[in-house]
Write an enzyme that holds these catalytic residues in place. Structure first.
Site, PDB file in Angstrom:
ATOM      1  N   ASP A  53     -15.808  -5.728  -7.749  1.00  0.00           N
ATOM      2  CA  ASP A  53     -17.011  -5.112  -7.161  1.00  0.00           C
ATOM      3  C   ASP A  53     -17.382  -3.828  -7.910  1.00  0.00           C
ATOM      4  O   ASP A  53     -18.393  -3.197  -7.619  1.00  0.00           O
ATOM      5  CB  ASP A  53     -16.852  -4.878  -5.646  1.00  0.00           C
ATOM      6  CG  ASP A  53     -15.747  -3.906  -5.303  1.00  0.00           C
ATOM      7  OD1 ASP A  53     -15.029  -3.448  -6.207  1.00  0.00           O
ATOM      8  OD2 ASP A  53     -15.602  -3.597  -4.096  1.00  0.00           O
ATOM      9  N   SER A  54     -16.577  -3.479  -8.941  1.00  0.00           N
ATOM     10  CA  SER A  54     -16.958  -2.417  -9.878  1.00  0.00           C
ATOM     11  C   SER A  54     -18.275  -2.789 -10.557  1.00  0.00           C
ATOM     12  O   SER A  54     -18.937  -1.925 -11.148  1.00  0.00           O
ATOM     13  CB  SER A  54     -15.861  -2.218 -10.928  1.00  0.00           C
ATOM     14  OG  SER A  54     -15.452  -3.453 -11.468  1.00  0.00           O
TER      15      SER A  54
ATOM     16  N   ASP B  31     -13.807 -10.673  -6.176  1.00  0.00           N
ATOM     17  CA  ASP B  31     -13.492  -9.473  -5.397  1.00  0.00           C
ATOM     18  C   ASP B  31     -14.345  -9.465  -4.127  1.00  0.00           C
ATOM     19  O   ASP B  31     -15.574  -9.546  -4.197  1.00  0.00           O
ATOM     20  CB  ASP B  31     -13.832  -8.247  -6.259  1.00  0.00           C
ATOM     21  CG  ASP B  31     -13.028  -7.026  -5.879  1.00  0.00           C
ATOM     22  OD1 ASP B  31     -12.157  -7.121  -4.996  1.00  0.00           O
ATOM     23  OD2 ASP B  31     -13.274  -5.971  -6.495  1.00  0.00           O
TER      24      ASP B  31
ATOM     25  N   GLU C  31      -3.674   0.861  -7.633  1.00  0.00           N
ATOM     26  CA  GLU C  31      -4.642   1.708  -8.348  1.00  0.00           C
ATOM     27  C   GLU C  31      -4.372   3.187  -8.117  1.00  0.00           C
ATOM     28  O   GLU C  31      -4.254   3.630  -6.962  1.00  0.00           O
ATOM     29  CB  GLU C  31      -6.075   1.349  -7.905  1.00  0.00           C
ATOM     30  CG  GLU C  31      -7.128   2.193  -8.629  1.00  0.00           C
ATOM     31  CD  GLU C  31      -8.542   1.642  -8.545  1.00  0.00           C
ATOM     32  OE1 GLU C  31      -8.736   0.514  -8.031  1.00  0.00           O
ATOM     33  OE2 GLU C  31      -9.459   2.354  -8.996  1.00  0.00           O
TER      34      GLU C  31
HETATM   35  O1  KIV Z   1     -13.583  -3.806  -8.794  1.00  0.00           O
HETATM   36  C1  KIV Z   1     -12.739  -3.734  -9.694  1.00  0.00           C
HETATM   37  O2  KIV Z   1     -13.041  -3.813 -10.892  1.00  0.00           O
HETATM   38  C2  KIV Z   1     -11.353  -3.542  -9.306  1.00  0.00           C
HETATM   39  C3  KIV Z   1     -10.371  -3.247 -10.391  1.00  0.00           C
HETATM   40  C4  KIV Z   1     -10.539  -1.862 -10.850  1.00  0.00           C
HETATM   41  C5  KIV Z   1      -8.974  -3.524  -9.961  1.00  0.00           C
HETATM   42  O3  KIV Z   1     -11.047  -3.610  -8.162  1.00  0.00           O
END
Ligand code: KIV
Length: 275
Positions: A45-46, A84, A183
């Site tokens: 979700d990044s 995610d 994290e």
């Molecule tokens: O959303 C994402 O990219 C993540 C990673 C940083 C683990 O959760």
């Protein structure tokens, strides 16, 4: 094509070899990640921050995550694709959590989902696993709870906080998580967690004792220059390369240097007379 990476492969790698995971959000990027031999591709979700320009990860919802996961799944032939679960897609009720997690597998062809949190998401993890959905946990700095954590800060810095993280990790593993992202946790605490659980830990800002590592692809390639977290290593600086290429294109169009004869279609001279 090499054999597809499976959830049991990921679990079996613990203690034997380091696991690799990188994010991807679209077809061409996912192809590069897959061809690089990565074990897992996370449609994180990044996406909200590095692709859509939001300040945090809260803005993306199920439809956007499914849309991007579909594109990634179309590209990936070998790696395990993990979708995610976005903010509020699993927190409100167990039923909603299972249905939304199921959409990642059924509609977007991911092989697993990831969600953030410890004790408070155990009922959701158990229900998803019971429904046959592989789940990856995520502890430490969980960006969806950044407001509650007081920002994007390192977690587990006191003995009390570290003990809670270790317990959370053990409970997630007991509930059926096949791996756990750690994290922004001090390396020594991530190492303790790694020893304390039977499933692989995948670190991001959690030191080298984790069973594997994950980073955001825009950080690795130097494509996101708003800020670079301490735990990121940039393996390329593509922002500068791309800006140079685009400036060159603009200049060549403005000066008439592009398109050249080699980029141009000709019209038969005999036909010209008939015009
Ligand atoms: O959303 C994402 O990219 C993540 C990673 C940083 C683990 O959760």
């Amino acid at each position: 094509m090499n054999k597809r990476v499976t959830v049991p492969d990921i679990v079996a790698a613990k203690g034997k070899r380091k696991l690799t995971m990188l994010t991807a959000y679209d077809f061409p990027t996912a192809r590069w990640v897959d061809r690089s031999g990565m074990d897992m591709v996370l449609v994180g979700d990044s996406l909200a921050m590095v692709v859509l320009g939001h300040e945090d990860t809260l803005a993306v919802g199920m439809e956007e995550m499914i849309h991007h996961t579909k594109a990634v799944s179309r590209a990936v032939q070998r790696a395990l694709v993990i979708g995610d679960m976005p903010f509020l897609s699993y927190q409100a009720s167990i039923e909603q959590a299972v249905l939304n997690a199921g959409r990642f597998l059924k509609e977007a062809h991911a092989q697993a989902v990831k969600l953030e949190g410890g004790t408070r998401v155990l009922p959701q993890v158990s229900a998803m696993v019971a429904a046959g959905i592989p789940v990856q946990g995520h502890l430490g700095l969980t960006p969806q709870s950044a407001a509650q954590l007081g920002g994007f800060k390192v977690q587990g810095k006191t003995a009390e906080a570290a003990k809670i993280l270790i317990e959370d990790a053990q409970e997630l593993a007991a509930a059926g998580c096949f791996s756990i992202v750690l994290e922004a946790i001090p390396a020594a605490i991530a190492a303790r967690i790694t020893e304390a659980v039977p499933v692989p830990t995948i670190g991001i800002g959690a030191g080298r004792e984790c069973d594997g590592q994950v980073l955001v692809i825009h950080d690795v390639l130097g494509l996101f220059d708003r800020f670079v977290p301490k735990f990121v290593k940039q393996y390329a600086r593509l922002s500068a390369t791309i800006e140079e290429a685009l400036t060159c294109y603009r200049q060549e169009v403005e000066t008439g240097a592009f398109p050249g004869p080699e980029h141009t279609f000709t019209f038969d001279a005999k036909e010209t007379d008939k015009l």
